[in-house]
Motif scaffolding. Structure first.
Motif, short mmCIF file in Angstrom:
data_model
loop_
_atom_site.label_atom_id
_atom_site.label_comp_id
_atom_site.label_asym_id
_atom_site.label_seq_id
_atom_site.Cartn_x
_atom_site.Cartn_y
_atom_site.Cartn_z
N LYS A 121 48.68 -20.78 -37.01
CA LYS A 121 49.45 -21.97 -36.62
C LYS A 121 50.55 -21.53 -35.65
O LYS A 121 51.55 -20.94 -36.05
CB LYS A 121 50.03 -22.65 -37.86
CG LYS A 121 48.91 -23.29 -38.72
CD LYS A 121 49.39 -23.91 -40.01
CE LYS A 121 48.24 -24.65 -40.70
NZ LYS A 121 48.58 -25.12 -42.05
N GLY A 150 45.24 -27.34 -42.02
CA GLY A 150 45.28 -28.36 -43.07
C GLY A 150 46.47 -28.17 -43.97
O GLY A 150 47.29 -27.27 -43.78
N ASN A 152 47.63 -26.65 -46.59
CA ASN A 152 47.09 -25.50 -47.32
C ASN A 152 48.15 -24.48 -47.67
O ASN A 152 48.28 -23.44 -47.00
CB ASN A 152 46.01 -24.80 -46.46
CG ASN A 152 44.87 -25.72 -46.08
OD1 ASN A 152 44.35 -25.63 -44.97
ND2 ASN A 152 44.46 -26.60 -46.98
N LYS A 206 53.73 -29.03 -36.75
CA LYS A 206 54.31 -29.43 -38.04
C LYS A 206 55.29 -28.38 -38.56
O LYS A 206 56.16 -28.69 -39.37
CB LYS A 206 53.23 -29.79 -39.05
CG LYS A 206 52.33 -28.65 -39.50
CD LYS A 206 52.88 -27.83 -40.63
CE LYS A 206 52.10 -26.54 -40.78
NZ LYS A 206 52.71 -25.63 -41.75
N ASP A 267 49.39 -32.20 -43.83
CA ASP A 267 50.06 -30.91 -43.66
C ASP A 267 51.57 -31.10 -43.42
O ASP A 267 52.39 -30.30 -43.88
CB ASP A 267 49.42 -30.09 -42.53
CG ASP A 267 49.74 -28.60 -42.63
OD1 ASP A 267 50.32 -28.19 -43.66
OD2 ASP A 267 49.40 -27.84 -41.70
N THR A 271 54.03 -29.23 -46.04
CA THR A 271 54.91 -28.18 -45.52
C THR A 271 56.37 -28.59 -45.62
O THR A 271 57.24 -27.75 -45.87
CB THR A 271 54.55 -27.84 -44.06
OG1 THR A 271 53.14 -27.67 -43.99
CG2 THR A 271 55.20 -26.55 -43.61
N ARG A 276 57.37 -22.40 -46.62
CA ARG A 276 58.36 -21.35 -46.40
C ARG A 276 59.34 -21.74 -45.29
O ARG A 276 60.53 -21.43 -45.36
CB ARG A 276 57.65 -20.04 -46.03
CG ARG A 276 56.67 -19.57 -47.07
CD ARG A 276 55.77 -18.47 -46.57
NE ARG A 276 54.87 -18.95 -45.50
CZ ARG A 276 53.92 -18.20 -44.96
NH1 ARG A 276 53.74 -16.95 -45.38
NH2 ARG A 276 53.14 -18.69 -44.02
N ASN A 277 58.81 -22.40 -44.24
CA ASN A 277 59.70 -22.83 -43.15
C ASN A 277 60.81 -23.74 -43.68
O ASN A 277 61.97 -23.60 -43.32
CB ASN A 277 58.89 -23.57 -42.08
CG ASN A 277 58.08 -22.62 -41.22
OD1 ASN A 277 58.62 -21.90 -40.39
ND2 ASN A 277 56.77 -22.59 -41.43
P1 13P Z 1 54.79 -22.46 -44.37
O1 13P Z 1 54.47 -21.34 -43.41
O2 13P Z 1 56.00 -23.24 -44.00
O3 13P Z 1 54.82 -21.96 -45.80
O4 13P Z 1 53.59 -23.49 -44.30
C1 13P Z 1 52.34 -23.12 -44.78
C2 13P Z 1 51.31 -24.07 -44.27
O5 13P Z 1 50.95 -24.01 -43.12
C3 13P Z 1 50.76 -25.07 -45.21
O6 13P Z 1 49.69 -25.79 -44.67
#
Ligand code: 13P
Ligand code: NAD
Length: 358
Positions: A121, A150, A152, A206, A267, A271, A276-277
């Protein structure tokens, strides 16, 4: 040899889950070799053991997905060239900042007839404009590249909680179906969509929205409460609008329906709630922007990598280059907060939506 060989390039938390999904299917499907190679960026554990040795001995990725068996047919390999040399199906799943270097190393090193899929991503910003990772792979390696994105969260799929994903493909439905077959399990439901750019831009953009969601969560620190769910919902709505508008400006072929697939709205929600972001951006806002993202990432994520902060910069550069900054207040404000040019509360004063967006 009529059977396909799969190599996973990457072994972080999502990379390890991808290896688990693919390995379970490679064993069952007669058209695939049982063995699945996984390229591992070698690290030495505190006890002096190499990560690849530990994975091959215990069948678990002790650093990025402890406690989860990957499948006995997963073989960890620290040598990138060796890991890909026999493969005719390549799954790319590393943090996006490493993909340019990986592609350069792989140039001329892969077999002739190879299909790729990117679970990465993010994007690269080149002089000519933004370059999606699937496009980087295609251009550098001369191979077709689909994408899988997705809602995920890796840790949830690792313990086999149900989730959906979207495969974005370019032309061949047959190739898309092969990827769907290779990833699908009863707890992981994959749908193909003929819209590589739309699916990939959803997965990429996203992460910027998730940073904004983290900011609003961190802001109300004063009363010791998290921001309200309505705050979060507003960020998700504005974020989705900017995601759709920017994707369509960059690639007019992007379909509206893609935003209703798992890679789109689902997603964004997952997210912004559990990623984590979001978590690191919340801590950043709680510090009043005084602590850097680099420092917080290192302290909170134990080697895992954020994608949203660098993606916000890349998006900002792309918007700046084209004179589109004013049309995307949320995206451009997120970057300026990340680099300390604006305070976290600018997410409200400046980041709110633009009614002229399509
Ligand atoms: P993070 O990297 O923010 O944890 O997102 C994970 C993700 O892409 C869920 O689809
Ligand atoms: P991660 O953040 O868990 O781990 C970081 C990885 O980067 C480790 O494998 C580490 O060994 C590797 N690394 C560190 N330095 C490196 C270098 N110099 N060169 C190459 N590799 C290096 O990784 P992840 O979660 O598997 O993320 C990979 C991609 O998958 C990202 O684009 C991410 O957005 C996406 N993704 C992640 C999740 C998730 O829940 N974790 C879900 C969906 C998509």
């Amino acid at each position: 040899d009529s059977k396909s060989r799969v190599t996973i390039v990457g072994s972080g938390s999502w990379g390890s889950v991808a290896a688990k999904l693919v390995a379970s299917n490679a064993l069952k499907l007669p058209s695939f070799h049982d063995e699945v190679r996984m390229w591992v960026f070698e690290e030495v554990l505190p006890n002096g053991e190499k990560l690849t040795d530990v994975i091959n001995k215990t069948n678990e990725n002790a650093n990025y997905l402890p406690g989860i068996k990957l499948g006995r047919n997963v073989v960890a390999d620290p040598d990138l060239e060796n890991a890909v040399k026999e493969a005719n199906m390549l799954v790319f799943v590393t943090p996006h900042q490493f993909m340019d270097g990986i592609c350069k190393k792989l140039k001329g090193k892969i077999k002739g007839e190879v299909e790729a899929i990117s679970l990465v991503k993010g994007m690269e910003v080149k002089k000519e404009g933004p370059c999606m990772i699937s496009n980087l792979i295609s251009k550098e390696l001369g191979i077709n590249c689909s994408v899988l994105m997705g809602a995920n969260i890796a840790n949830e799929i690792a313990v086999e909680k149900f989730s959906e994903a979207t495969v974005g493909y370019r032309e061949s439905r047959e190739i898309a179906d092969t990827w769907v077959q290779l990833f699908s399990t009863p707890y992981f439901m994959v749908t193909p969509v003929r819209d590589v750019e739309g699916v990939e831009l959803c997965g990429t953009l996203k992460n910027v929205v998730a940073i904004a969601a983290g900011f609003v969560d961190g802001l109300e620190m004063g009363n010791n409460t998290k921001a309200s769910s309505s705050n979060e919902a507003a960020i998700m709505r504005i974020g989705l609008r900017e995601m759709k508008a920017l994707s369509k400006l960059l690639f007019p072929s992007v379909k509206d329906s893609t935003f209703f697939e798992s890679c789109g709205v689902a997603d964004v929600i997952t997210t912004c709630l559990g990623g984590r972001n979001r978590r690191v951006a919340e801590a950043f806002a709680q510090s009043g922007g005084k602590r850097s993202f680099d420092e917080l990432e290192e302290e909170m994520l134990e080697g895992q990598k954020l994608q949203g902060v660098s993606t916000a910069r890349e998006v900002y550069e792309a918007l700046n280059h084209r004179g589109w900054m004013e049309m995307f207040p949320l995206f451009s404000t997120v970057h300026q907060i990340c680099i300390g040019r604006l305070k976290p509360d600018a997410i409200w004063s400046r980041g709110r939506g633009n009614s002229e967006l399509v």
